[in-house]
Structures are given as C-alpha cells and as structure tokens.
Design a protein around this motif. Structure first.
Motif, short mmCIF file in Angstrom:
data_model
loop_
_atom_site.label_atom_id
_atom_site.label_comp_id
_atom_site.label_asym_id
_atom_site.label_seq_id
_atom_site.Cartn_x
_atom_site.Cartn_y
_atom_site.Cartn_z
N LEU A 164 43.08 33.97 47.99
CA LEU A 164 42.00 33.41 48.81
C LEU A 164 40.68 33.44 48.06
O LEU A 164 39.89 32.50 48.13
N HIS A 168 38.46 30.31 47.06
CA HIS A 168 37.12 30.09 47.61
C HIS A 168 36.07 29.93 46.52
O HIS A 168 35.24 29.03 46.58
N GLY A 211 38.04 37.52 48.71
CA GLY A 211 39.15 37.04 49.53
C GLY A 211 39.16 37.70 50.90
O GLY A 211 39.44 37.05 51.90
N ARG A 246 36.51 36.12 52.88
CA ARG A 246 36.94 34.78 53.23
C ARG A 246 37.95 34.80 54.38
O ARG A 246 37.89 34.01 55.32
N LEU A 247 38.87 35.74 54.31
CA LEU A 247 39.90 35.85 55.34
C LEU A 247 39.29 36.04 56.71
O LEU A 247 39.59 35.32 57.67
#
Lengths: 396, 396
Positions: A193, A197, A383, A386-387
């Motif tokens: 991720l 991103h 990540g 972002r998650l």
DNA sequence: GCGTCTTTCTCCTCGGACAGGACAAAGTGC
DNA sequence: GCACTTTGTCCTGTCCGAGGAGAAAGACGC
C-alpha cells in the motif's frame, strides 16, 4: 484535543477527501474539474465537509485568469499513526491527513516478547511522538504485523514467527488504548500500500511487492486493491519450495525459500562461511561483533568480498526462481523488491532479474519492471496510514 | 429473427436481469424482496425491461397467502453461443438466457489449422445447431481459445500452441460473422466462469481452476471476478519450473510442468513405457491404435495397470508441487481441477491433494477443498455464455 | 484609469427520481 | 361471508441535482 470522528456522508464526499489526500490542498474550481458534479452540487458537498471539520478553508488560490478560487484542504490537525511491527524492530510514524510523515521513530525489538510487551513499546513511541509536538492525538492508526491476519477482525492467525500473538485482539486492544479507529494487516500488505501510494507502484493496478527481511513475504495488489486471500495468508511465499529436498525449514518441510534465503538464512550462511575461513572479510566482522547480519554481508559485498557476493547472488537466484513462477501465474505489471535486505541492492536485483527473465514466458516478462522499493523503511508506516485513511475516507 | 440488441439502462435493471438469469423465472414480489427498491421503482424498472423485450411476462405465481403475483422471466427466445476451442477439439453450445444448454456439439479439430479454418468449423457447427431448431440466431457469443488473449480487444497474443492466431482479430471477425456481440477469452478463464456459475465454485469468491488438457492452465478468480493479468497471460502455469534441470520444453527452458505432465506429456510417456515393455496393457493399446492418448492411460489405470497408475501419480505429484506454491501465494478458498485428464479421476486427485496438503502451510490448506470440476466438457461453453451475458447484462 | 473579458461562486428554478401512503385487486382461511 | 394478507397501481410530497442568471473578483489591453 477532541479528535475528529466524522466520516464522509456519501461517495462524493469520500471521493473529494481522497482527492485532497492524494493531491494536497486544492481550489474548489480545480476539484470541480476532476469530479463529475455540477458546481452547485460540489459546493453543497464541500460545505458539508467544512461543517464536519474534516476539511478547512485555506485561503485563495492563484488566479487562472479570472476571479481567484477559494482553496480547501484536509484539516491540518488530522493525524494518522502508522505502525510497522517487524520481527526484530518496530517503526512508528505520525502523518498528517495527506499521509506525509511528520515524525518517525524506529527501535530494535523482538516480536516474540508477545503482544503486551510490544504494545507497551508502540504506545510509548507514540507518546514520544506526541510529546515532540507532532500530534495531540490520533484520528486513526494502521498496524502491520509480520504474519497472517484475519483482516475484518484485526486478529493474527497462526503466525509462525509470532508465538503468543495467535488470536490476540490487536485491533480491539489498540483501538481502546489509542482511542481511535484501528486497522491491522500483514506487514507486506502495508508495504504494498505504501509503495502504491507514494512509491514506485503509483498508477499500477496489478503488482507484487516482495519483502525480504527476517522472512520473505509478498503483497499482492489486484485491480488496485490488496488481495488478502481466504484466510488472510495470501502472499506467504516464504514456504514455497525453492530447492527439492533442500534444507530443513522450521515449518517442517524441506527446501523452503526462507530456509535458503532471507535475512536470517543469509546471516547464518555468512557466519558459517566465516567459520570455514572462506572469507576474511566476513571472519573479521564476525570477530568484531560476535555475530553477523544481512547488513554485514552487504558491507562485505560492497567491499568486494567474493563470498558475500556469491551468497547474495545465490539468494537472488533462488528468490528469482520462485518469483518467476509467480510472475507466470499472476502476470503482474510490476514487481517491487523491498525489506531489510534491500541494502544488498543491485547485486541481488541483478541475479533476481536474470532468473525471472530467463524462466518466465516472454509475454509475461516482456514489459515487466522489477525494481527496488522507493520508500525503504517508511513504506510500511505510510501504508498503515494509507490503510486507515482509505477506511475513514469511505462512506460510513 | 431480428435479435435483441437492447441493454439494461441502469444498474437496477442489470441487477434484475442477473437475478432472473441466475434464479430463473420469478415473481415481481419476490424480486422486490431481493433488491433494495421501493415497489413503485421496481415496477417502473420491470416495465422498462418488458418494453425492451429482454424480459417477458410469464403468468401468475402461486399465492403466498394473498393476491397472486405476476411472474416475469428472461425472454425465452434469447440465445447465447458458447464456443470452447481446445488444442485438439472444439465445443459449441447454445444456451437460453438462463445459461441452460439447449444443444451442444463437439468435434475433433486441430487448432493449428489456423483461425480461418477453425472459424469455418465453428460457424458450421453453429449453423447445425440453428438447423436443429435450437436457435434462430444468437444474441451474444463467448469464445474460449487455448492461449493468452488481450481481452479488451479480443485478440490472441503470442499463443505458443496456436501459431497463426497471433494478433488475429477473433472478436471482430466472429462478431461480423455471427452478427452479435462477441467476447473472447482464454479457455481456462471460461472454465472458471462456468464452474463459478453452475459448478462447484458457486459462492466462492477466490478460487483457482486448474485445467489439465493438452497443456496446463489456471483460471484465477479474485473477489468473484476473473483476473487476467497485465498482458492477459495470468494463469499460464504450464511453464512454471516443476523439476530443476528437468526435461527440455518447447518454450526453451527445462523442467516446465507441462513438459512433465499434461495430456501430451502423458501420452508420450505412456508410449515410451509401452515400447520399453513396461506395461502389457499399454503395449496392447498402442498396438491396436498405433498411438496412445491420456484416455488410454486412464483406461489402463482403471484396469489396474501399475505403470499407468504410476504415471498418473507422478503427474499428480508434480502438479501438486506447483499448485502447493500457488496455494501458499494466493490462498484460495477452493481449487478446481478440470480439463481432459479429469478422466484420470481420483488417482490423480489423491496424489495431487497429498502433495498440496503436505507442502503448503496449514493455515492455507486447513479448509481448502481440492475437487474435480462438476461440469466436465460443458464448463467452457457455459463459461462462454456467462461471459457474454455478464457483458450484455451490465449497463450500456 | 477604464472597459472588456474570463473565471469563480452563489442563488434560483425547474425537472426528474424515488419513497411511501392510500387504495384497489386478488387471494387465503376460518 | 368475513377478516386478513399479499400484490399491484396511483398519487403526492420530498429531495436531489443540473444548469442558467448574475454577481463578485480579477486579468489584460488600451
């Protein structure tokens, strides 16, 4: 500070939040260009977002030849926490809503100490970041752990290298402690991720993200979304057989990739080579530290040590063999290599590439970049942010 | 007959069409239970579908304790064509809109004759089905070919076993000839779609569908949708290395799975065994036919021939080795085995299962059924019909 | 400095979509 | 025959959103 608990009320608002997250502060006019909404509708949705506090006004934009537009941005006080728990260390970082890292701490740590001890460390690192002024509190957190996770519940399941974590309600516990929404995922998925991103995998729909650290894992992204598999163990490629009747592995089989190449295997091989007197360079380092790690091998290789180079090349070839199979099967548009051993750099990458290009069909490899991750140790924490932001920036 | 060219005008209509396709004729009331629409809205959408002719009234339903509801069903004159082009034979079938097979023809054929010759055969089979009264024309067709396909254009790309097909505009050409919308896909993907629609994989979101025929391929379904990969070659597992430094393969490498086990490899091994006098059973069959095929091996094995059983077991083990890796990587909820060699049945399956369960991690195999496909040779044609109906039953 | 043109934003109105209530039609079951 | 249930249709009120008009704000040429 009272944290934001608001969520977008509909898909349009979610879309706008993500545009602001990925594109930074922007003018209402420019947002209108990217969304298929009438100006009136757009104004209504932005006003509602302003009301919730998720978005704030941000002055006037430069003129595009006429009246200047009002800028908006995500609330600059929003904070996400990204946590990347590795086998031997932990990374904790604070980001703003645009997922830019404001503060980042790393500490060595043994995941085998168990969840309670580890969370104490994580929470103290988070507190340190707060004390440093990077955050007053957190609006969400994404946690990566080095093993399979039942994602909806945020609970590790049967993690081989994390005894004591099996079934521990990580999500629940951390959500309680941090007082904010929390999501838990496998660390390789977070790395994927992160690279998607802010790293090399931007705008690639299908890619693999191979993380070579203490163990070996692989994040799988299909159509822009992480594939976690039926039981959350997708990407667990460390125990794919790389060498028939090869070395015994902790899992009970023989010849697993991880038994032949990984941070741990490399260190062990290097120590053996040093003891056998195959490499003066490695022997000197062993003498100095009492033990060897992948970092030592990398340094020795950089210094031209032939044994170290051989070890790295052989590892790259083994890994390449496995990845070649996965490439044939999955036909990704990109393969990203990351994790602790990226210090081994281009020697590893060259051996790996050679093997993949040789062993997979031309149609699958024809236009297949195999590259090192761009973000290094920040991939996991980005990540994580972002998650959780993907989760919070989706309709309630 | 003038064919239906209508398409659903919105997502609601598409949803209703799929419900009618998968659930058969149904009452308006029961449809209302399954969609989140007000009665008035539902009535409007169904009326519009009736206007387009895609849906027709179908009498009254049984009472559920009150006024009887009006039934509706997909137009019974709708016809889809499913075509499954294999390496050595072709299947053509007509289905109604509920994807039930009305007529099905199979012919031996060599795909290497090239697209023009093959299409002549396909069109003549389709004409035969029309002449038999199963259809007056076709509203859509789904075509499977044994090689990679650039799906959006419906064009085979670099197919190893189909010289002469590379870049041939299959979709374009057949659409012209048949006068209806056509989609083209890899044959294993169609098999996966077929088993998902009407076979063992109903209601499984993530599964693999391994087809062992002349070659070996694998359909990949992620979240209910077929994964085709970046260049359309996903699932091409025949050239994954199963035996290091193994037999030379047509692709230029050594030890490919296909070189060691597949319909073709099995026939070759059986002939060799017969010539070496290892098996009287096989030798007799070779004598009788001048050549051997997988079917002969299956028959000999059924008759208890030890050599044949060994060949099958070894093949199952080899295939199991490769699948074990894919299971670790992908963590599917189901593995379906299909294709021509399913005649080898449970001997093959047992060897394959043993190997997968032994070599993959317990978390991935814990609750992983590995089963034979239910549909046999109809999987591909049903998948073809499903493919095109999914396309036609989606908003224009 | 002034007028014209461009861009942005707000306000307003109109049309369409849809939910839900009222009611009629058609059954069931006692 | 009566009460109750289910289904289908009609109607109305509400909400949403598109798009036009026009005001606000600035750029640019003269």
């Amino acid at each position: 500070m009272r944290r934001m608990t608001a969520r977008p009320g509909n898909a349009h608002q979610a879309r706008l939040l993500r545009l602001l997250r990925d594109g930074g502060p922007n003018s209402r006019a420019r947002l209108g260009d990217r969304v298929e909404l009438s100006r009136s509708k757009l104004a209504v949705e932005i006003d509602r977002l302003l009301e919730t506090g998720l978005v704030v006004a941000d002055g006037l934009a430069a003129s595009r030849g006429g009246r200047r537009s009002h800028n908006v941005r995500l609330n600059p006080r929003l904070r996400f926490l990204g946590v990347d728990i590795g086998a031997t260390s932990v990374d904790v970082a604070v980001t703003n809503a645009e997922l830019e890292i404001l503060g980042h701490l790393n500490e060595p740590m043994d995941v085998r100490e168990g969840p309670v001890a580890v969370f104490e460390r994580v929470l103290s690192l988070a507190a340190k970041l707060r004390a440093a002024g990077w955050a007053e509190g957190f609006d969400g957190a994404g946690i990566g752990v080095p093993g399979p996770v039942r994602f909806p519940e945020g609970v590790p399941v049967a993690p081989p290298i994390m005894p004591g974590w099996d079934g521990f309600p990580v999500r629940e516990a951390l959500s309680q402690e941090l007082g904010c929404p929390v999501l838990v995922d496998n660390d390789v998925n977070l790395m994927a991720l992160g690279e998607q991103h802010a790293g090399v995998a931007r705008s690639v729909a299908d890619f693999l993200c191979v993380k070579i650290g203490t163990g070996i894992g692989c994040g799988i992204v299909v159509g822009g979304r992480v594939h976690r598999g039926t039981t959350g163990s997708a990407g667990d490629i460390g125990h794919i057989q790389a060498v028939p009747e090869g070395r015994p592995c902790a899992c009970g089989n023989r010849g697993c990739l991880e038994a032949h190449f990984s941070g741990a295997a490399l260190a062990r091989d290097a120590e053996e080579a040093a003891r056998q007197g195959l490499s003066g360079e490695l022997a000197a380092r062993l003498e100095a530290n009492g033990t060897l790690s992948a970092v030592d091998v990398a340094a020795a290789a950089a210094a031209g040590d032939a044994t170290s180079l051989d070890l790295i090349r052989e590892g790259g070839t083994r890994t390449g063999q496995v990845i070649a199979g996965l490439v044939s099967f999955f036909n990704p548009g990109l393969v990203v290599i990351g994790g602790g051993v990226t210090g081994l750099g281009h020697t590893l990458l060259a051996a790996l590439r050679t093997q993949v290009y040789r062993q997979s069909l031309p149609l699958a490899t024809g236009n297949l970049p195999i590259v090192l991750g761009e973000l290094g140790p920040t991939a996991g924490v980005i990540g994580g942010a972002r998650l959780i932001s993907d989760h919070l920036f989706s309709p309630a």
